[in-house]
Design a protein around this motif. Structure first.
Motif, PDB file in Angstrom:
ATOM      1  N   VAL A   9       0.941  -1.137  -0.186  1.00 28.97           N
ATOM      2  CA  VAL A   9       0.235   0.057   0.144  1.00 28.97           C
ATOM      3  C   VAL A   9       1.057   1.149  -0.136  1.00 28.97           C
ATOM      4  O   VAL A   9       1.947   1.189   0.292  1.00 28.97           O
ATOM      5  N   HIS A  10       0.461   2.585  -0.240  1.00 28.51           N
ATOM      6  CA  HIS A  10       1.042   3.523  -0.246  1.00 28.51           C
ATOM      7  C   HIS A  10       0.227   4.767   0.604  1.00 28.51           C
ATOM      8  O   HIS A  10      -1.073   4.603   0.695  1.00 28.51           O
ATOM      9  N   LEU A  11       0.983   5.445   1.004  1.00 27.28           N
ATOM     10  CA  LEU A  11       0.296   6.440   1.891  1.00 27.28           C
ATOM     11  C   LEU A  11       1.232   7.983   1.396  1.00 27.28           C
ATOM     12  O   LEU A  11       2.239   7.965   0.993  1.00 27.28           O
ATOM     13  N   TRP A  12       0.538   9.246   1.274  1.00 28.38           N
ATOM     14  CA  TRP A  12       1.014  10.475   0.994  1.00 28.38           C
ATOM     15  C   TRP A  12       0.455  11.600   1.296  1.00 28.38           C
ATOM     16  O   TRP A  12      -1.064  11.452   1.303  1.00 28.38           O
ATOM     17  N   ASN A  13       1.011  12.676   1.659  1.00 28.90           N
ATOM     18  CA  ASN A  13       0.669  14.030   1.824  1.00 28.90           C
ATOM     19  C   ASN A  13       1.440  14.871   0.719  1.00 28.90           C
ATOM     20  O   ASN A  13       2.394  14.856   0.929  1.00 28.90           O
ATOM     21  N   LEU A  14       0.442  15.277   0.203  1.00 29.49           N
ATOM     22  CA  LEU A  14       0.834  15.828  -1.473  1.00 29.49           C
ATOM     23  C   LEU A  14       1.534  17.386  -1.030  1.00 29.49           C
ATOM     24  O   LEU A  14       2.481  17.756  -1.579  1.00 29.49           O
ATOM     25  N   ALA A  15       1.448  17.746   0.342  1.00 27.20           N
ATOM     26  CA  ALA A  15       1.944  19.186   0.664  1.00 27.20           C
ATOM     27  C   ALA A  15       3.495  18.700   1.096  1.00 27.20           C
ATOM     28  O   ALA A  15       4.334  19.759   0.819  1.00 27.20           O
ATOM     29  N   THR A  16       3.789  17.620   1.793  1.00 28.35           N
ATOM     30  CA  THR A  16       5.107  17.390   2.448  1.00 28.35           C
ATOM     31  C   THR A  16       5.776  16.586   1.217  1.00 28.35           C
ATOM     32  O   THR A  16       6.975  16.739   1.030  1.00 28.35           O
ATOM     33  N   TRP A  21       4.367  12.046 -10.521  1.00 29.37           N
ATOM     34  CA  TRP A  21       3.764  11.030 -11.543  1.00 29.37           C
ATOM     35  C   TRP A  21       2.065  10.993 -11.391  1.00 29.37           C
ATOM     36  O   TRP A  21       1.756  10.400 -12.608  1.00 29.37           O
ATOM     37  N   ILE A  22       1.645  11.550 -10.461  1.00 30.62           N
ATOM     38  CA  ILE A  22       0.098  11.374 -10.475  1.00 30.62           C
ATOM     39  C   ILE A  22      -0.458  12.828 -11.476  1.00 30.62           C
ATOM     40  O   ILE A  22      -0.164  13.970 -11.230  1.00 30.62           O
ATOM     41  N   ASP A  23      -1.164  12.123 -12.637  1.00 25.49           N
ATOM     42  CA  ASP A  23      -1.723  13.011 -13.467  1.00 25.49           C
ATOM     43  C   ASP A  23      -3.243  13.550 -12.915  1.00 25.49           C
ATOM     44  O   ASP A  23      -4.053  12.612 -12.834  1.00 25.49           O
ATOM     45  N   PRO A  24      -3.331  14.661 -12.490  1.00 29.24           N
ATOM     46  CA  PRO A  24      -4.637  15.084 -12.072  1.00 29.24           C
ATOM     47  C   PRO A  24      -5.868  14.796 -13.047  1.00 29.24           C
ATOM     48  O   PRO A  24      -6.963  14.856 -12.376  1.00 29.24           O
ATOM     49  N   GLU A  25      -5.754  14.653 -14.210  1.00 31.07           N
ATOM     50  CA  GLU A  25      -6.985  14.490 -15.066  1.00 31.07           C
ATOM     51  C   GLU A  25      -7.259  12.781 -15.049  1.00 31.07           C
ATOM     52  O   GLU A  25      -8.068  12.426 -14.608  1.00 31.07           O
ATOM     53  N   SER A  26      -6.204  11.988 -15.402  1.00 34.30           N
ATOM     54  CA  SER A  26      -6.507  10.633 -15.644  1.00 34.30           C
ATOM     55  C   SER A  26      -6.319   9.881 -14.491  1.00 34.30           C
ATOM     56  O   SER A  26      -6.829   8.778 -14.085  1.00 34.30           O
ATOM     57  N   MET A  27      -5.610  10.460 -13.417  1.00 35.98           N
ATOM     58  CA  MET A  27      -5.784   9.948 -11.932  1.00 35.98           C
ATOM     59  C   MET A  27      -6.318  10.484 -10.772  1.00 35.98           C
ATOM     60  O   MET A  27      -6.108  10.815  -9.804  1.00 35.98           O
ATOM     61  N   ALA A  28      -7.486  11.535 -11.243  1.00 33.59           N
ATOM     62  CA  ALA A  28      -8.152  12.252 -10.661  1.00 33.59           C
ATOM     63  C   ALA A  28      -8.463  11.446  -9.057  1.00 33.59           C
ATOM     64  O   ALA A  28      -8.624  11.772  -7.831  1.00 33.59           O
ATOM     65  N   ALA A  29      -8.803  10.135  -9.284  1.00 29.69           N
ATOM     66  CA  ALA A  29      -9.080   9.252  -7.994  1.00 29.69           C
ATOM     67  C   ALA A  29      -8.233   9.176  -6.829  1.00 29.69           C
ATOM     68  O   ALA A  29      -8.392   8.711  -5.741  1.00 29.69           O
ATOM     69  N   ILE A  30      -6.853   9.441  -6.822  1.00 28.23           N
ATOM     70  CA  ILE A  30      -5.816   9.373  -6.176  1.00 28.23           C
ATOM     71  C   ILE A  30      -5.118  10.571  -6.041  1.00 28.23           C
ATOM     72  O   ILE A  30      -4.241  10.703  -5.286  1.00 28.23           O
ATOM     73  N   ASP A  31      -5.588  11.708  -6.629  1.00 28.38           N
ATOM     74  CA  ASP A  31      -4.981  13.191  -6.602  1.00 28.38           C
ATOM     75  C   ASP A  31      -5.180  13.784  -5.255  1.00 28.38           C
ATOM     76  O   ASP A  31      -5.884  14.906  -5.353  1.00 28.38           O
TER      77      ASP A  31
END
Length: 274
Positions: A9-16, A21-31
């Protein structure tokens, strides 16, 4: 460790810890951010008890934050350090050895600009150092990189390797070549593999069953482990459907073999509970 272990599994805080690699359009579910609280809810939904959290970007700062996460169901962390630099100093800085939560390391080999990264002499020396520290090395590679991984593994029988996502079979266009190369890697008894990163194949049940069948035959249940690849699995079926499909795929195995895949292999390989 008893109970089901989700080995990926993965965890992330996008601020820190931004994930470029996360594309905000095609990967909106994990953005968005995913916390240990989110992880607990996912584990409850899939009937798992604990998880191995795996680095998502090549960042030692991210690894440190994952190690410090207070999530009570994080059984271990597969982190990242610069394997071309001073390995021992970096591990000491992370507290490896005293903080048993660090159970392994990984490098995003599949996107490294150097196609021969695994074969670099300095990386080889680093892998030798991991073996002395009783850490695993997760292989995140694509099918065309399997032969190189087999060569590297053959030269380091003292290091436990873990192949993530069956070597990226979900992205393969040549299943026959993948199978031959996977079997060559599996011939080395110190290599394990994760039945993970395959949720995108659920819509092709024939191919999915064939792929998992190859892995079962090549590695055996005692060298395979279940992983949800959450939250990336949200991009396809979702973790609940994936867990149900894994249960179906291994339903013909004995109770002991199913237990190995769902917890025993991960527990032994990563030294959980020691």
């Amino acid at each position: 460790m008893s109970g089901v272990v989700d080995a990926h599994v993965h965890l992330w805080n996008l601020a820190t810890d931004p994930q470029p690699w996360i594309d905000p359009e095609s990967m909106a579910a994990i953005d968005r951010d995913f916390s240990s609280g989110d992880l607990e809810r996912m584990l409850d939904a899939t009937g798992a008890d604990a998880a191995i959290v795996v680095q998502a970007w090549n960042s030692i700062a991210e690894t440190g934050r994952l190690l410090d996460d207070p999530g009570r169901r994080i059984a271990g962390v597969v982190g990242w350090i610069d394997l071309t630099a001073d390995v021992q100093a970096q591990l000491d800085a992370l507290g490896a050895g005293t903080r048993r939560r660090l159970v392994g390391l990984r490098h995003l080999v599949h996107v490294d600009p150097d196609p021969g990264w695994l074969a670099r002499p300095d990386v080889g020396a680093a892998l030798d150092a991991l073996a002395t520290r009783d850490l695993c090395f997760d292989l995140v590679i694509r099918p065309w990189q399997l032969p190189l991984a087999a060569t590297v593994a053959a030269g380091r029988p003292g290091l436990r390797f873990v192949l993530d996502h069956l070597g990226g079979i979900a992205e393969s266009t040549d299943d026959a070549a993948w199978e031959a190369d996977l079997r060559a890697l599996a011939a080395h008894s110190h290599v394990r593999a994760k039945i993970s990163g395959l949720a995108g194949l659920v819509d092709d049940p024939v191919r999915l069953r064939r792929v998992v069948g190859v892995a079962l035959d090549a590695f055996g249940p005692d060298r395979l482990m279940y992983g949800s690849d959450w939250p990336l699995t949200r991009l396809s079926t979702g973790p609940v459907v994936w867990r149900a499909r894994v249960d179906e795929l291994i339903s013909d195995l004995s109770e002991g073999e199913r237990r190995a895949i769902l917890s025993g292999t991960a527990t032994a390989c990563y030294g959980l509970g020691t």
